[in-house]
Design a protein around this motif. Structure first.
Motif, mmCIF file in Angstrom:
data_model
loop_
_atom_site.group_PDB
_atom_site.id
_atom_site.type_symbol
_atom_site.label_atom_id
_atom_site.label_comp_id
_atom_site.label_asym_id
_atom_site.label_seq_id
_atom_site.Cartn_x
_atom_site.Cartn_y
_atom_site.Cartn_z
ATOM 1 N N CYS A 20 13.105 -52.257 16.034
ATOM 2 C CA CYS A 20 12.215 -50.889 15.686
ATOM 3 C C CYS A 20 10.801 -50.967 15.549
ATOM 4 O O CYS A 20 10.441 -51.826 14.474
ATOM 5 C CB CYS A 20 13.347 -50.091 14.774
ATOM 6 N N PRO A 21 9.931 -50.137 15.742
ATOM 7 C CA PRO A 21 8.566 -50.502 15.707
ATOM 8 C C PRO A 21 8.048 -49.845 14.129
ATOM 9 O O PRO A 21 7.333 -49.589 13.861
ATOM 10 C CB PRO A 21 7.570 -49.640 16.488
ATOM 11 N N VAL A 22 9.059 -48.405 14.028
ATOM 12 C CA VAL A 22 8.777 -47.907 12.818
ATOM 13 C C VAL A 22 9.578 -48.036 11.442
ATOM 14 O O VAL A 22 9.480 -47.350 10.838
ATOM 15 C CB VAL A 22 8.793 -46.324 12.849
ATOM 16 N N ASP A 23 10.047 -48.867 11.818
ATOM 17 C CA ASP A 23 11.753 -49.283 10.633
ATOM 18 C C ASP A 23 12.462 -48.270 10.518
ATOM 19 O O ASP A 23 12.779 -47.788 9.201
ATOM 20 C CB ASP A 23 10.647 -49.632 9.261
ATOM 21 N N CYS A 24 12.558 -46.935 11.515
ATOM 22 C CA CYS A 24 13.964 -46.576 11.078
ATOM 23 C C CYS A 24 15.065 -46.642 11.552
ATOM 24 O O CYS A 24 16.034 -46.228 10.550
ATOM 25 C CB CYS A 24 13.492 -45.227 11.736
ATOM 26 N N CYS A 25 15.678 -47.978 11.724
ATOM 27 C CA CYS A 25 17.040 -48.455 11.578
ATOM 28 C C CYS A 25 17.070 -49.420 9.858
ATOM 29 O O CYS A 25 17.164 -50.221 9.770
ATOM 30 C CB CYS A 25 16.708 -48.934 12.896
ATOM 31 N N VAL A 26 17.737 -48.508 8.674
ATOM 32 C CA VAL A 26 18.406 -49.108 7.472
ATOM 33 C C VAL A 26 19.550 -49.286 7.815
ATOM 34 O O VAL A 26 20.289 -47.701 8.467
ATOM 35 C CB VAL A 26 17.122 -47.913 6.668
ATOM 36 N N SER A 27 20.330 -49.608 6.498
ATOM 37 C CA SER A 27 21.863 -49.562 6.570
ATOM 38 C C SER A 27 21.688 -48.375 5.907
ATOM 39 O O SER A 27 20.973 -47.007 5.032
ATOM 40 C CB SER A 27 21.445 -50.393 5.127
ATOM 41 N N ASP A 28 23.040 -47.674 6.180
ATOM 42 C CA ASP A 28 24.189 -46.162 5.645
ATOM 43 C C ASP A 28 24.366 -45.985 4.685
ATOM 44 O O ASP A 28 25.890 -47.486 5.243
ATOM 45 C CB ASP A 28 24.068 -45.453 6.629
ATOM 46 N N GLU A 29 24.139 -45.837 3.610
ATOM 47 C CA GLU A 29 25.177 -46.489 2.080
ATOM 48 C C GLU A 29 26.237 -45.459 2.420
ATOM 49 O O GLU A 29 26.669 -44.943 1.161
ATOM 50 C CB GLU A 29 24.267 -45.896 1.255
ATOM 51 N N ASN A 30 26.539 -44.872 3.079
ATOM 52 C CA ASN A 30 27.872 -43.873 3.709
ATOM 53 C C ASN A 30 28.988 -44.923 3.912
ATOM 54 O O ASN A 30 29.891 -44.630 3.789
ATOM 55 C CB ASN A 30 27.575 -42.673 4.431
ATOM 56 N N TYR A 31 28.186 -45.748 4.644
ATOM 57 C CA TYR A 31 29.228 -46.656 4.855
ATOM 58 C C TYR A 31 29.132 -47.739 4.708
ATOM 59 O O TYR A 31 28.769 -48.627 5.612
ATOM 60 C CB TYR A 31 29.164 -46.453 6.555
ATOM 61 N N ALA A 32 30.028 -47.985 3.257
ATOM 62 C CA ALA A 32 29.820 -49.347 2.984
ATOM 63 C C ALA A 32 30.855 -50.348 3.603
ATOM 64 O O ALA A 32 32.286 -49.872 3.440
ATOM 65 C CB ALA A 32 29.665 -49.769 1.537
#
Length: 115
Positions: free
Chosen positions: A88-100
């Motif tokens: 991802c060139p803009v670092d928008c793929c991040v951990s989803d805290e709603n689905y641990a």
């Protein structure tokens, strides 16, 4: 945790072909659990609903690419890190805290999707 795509997404599409589970979809695209997997029959989603794996589902986002939580394994069992985040060139793929989820849960999901 599953990965999510934030509103910072520029819709470049770099992430989509990197996902080993076909969990990433273009904005506005319908999805199925069966896309890119070997699973058959039905599954009960984390929200408690049961769906047929080949049943078309409404898009989760109509603005940006999105990740289907039920298919995201954070690339466990495939790669050492989530491939969407790595490209991802803009670092928008991040951990989803709603689905641990634990590594064991992610690996079990991988086995379910790719039996």
């Amino acid at each position: 945790m599953a990965i999510k795509i934030t509103e910072d997404c520029i819709n470049c599409g770099a992430c989509e072909p990197e996902c080993p589970n076909n969990a990433i979809y273009e904005a506005g695209a319908e999805w199925t659990i069966a896309d890119g997997t070997t699973i058959k029959g039905s599954i009960t989603r984390k929200n408690g609903t049961t769906i047929q794996v080949d049943e078309r589902q409404a898009p989760i986002s109509t603005d940006t690419y999105y990740i289907v939580f039920d298919k995201c394994t954070e690339c466990q069992g495939f790669h050492e890190e989530p491939q969407c985040a790595s490209v991802c060139p803009v670092d928008c793929c991040v951990s989803d805290e709603n689905y641990a989820e634990t590594v064991e849960q992610l690996l079990a999901k991988k086995e379910l999707l790719h039996a």
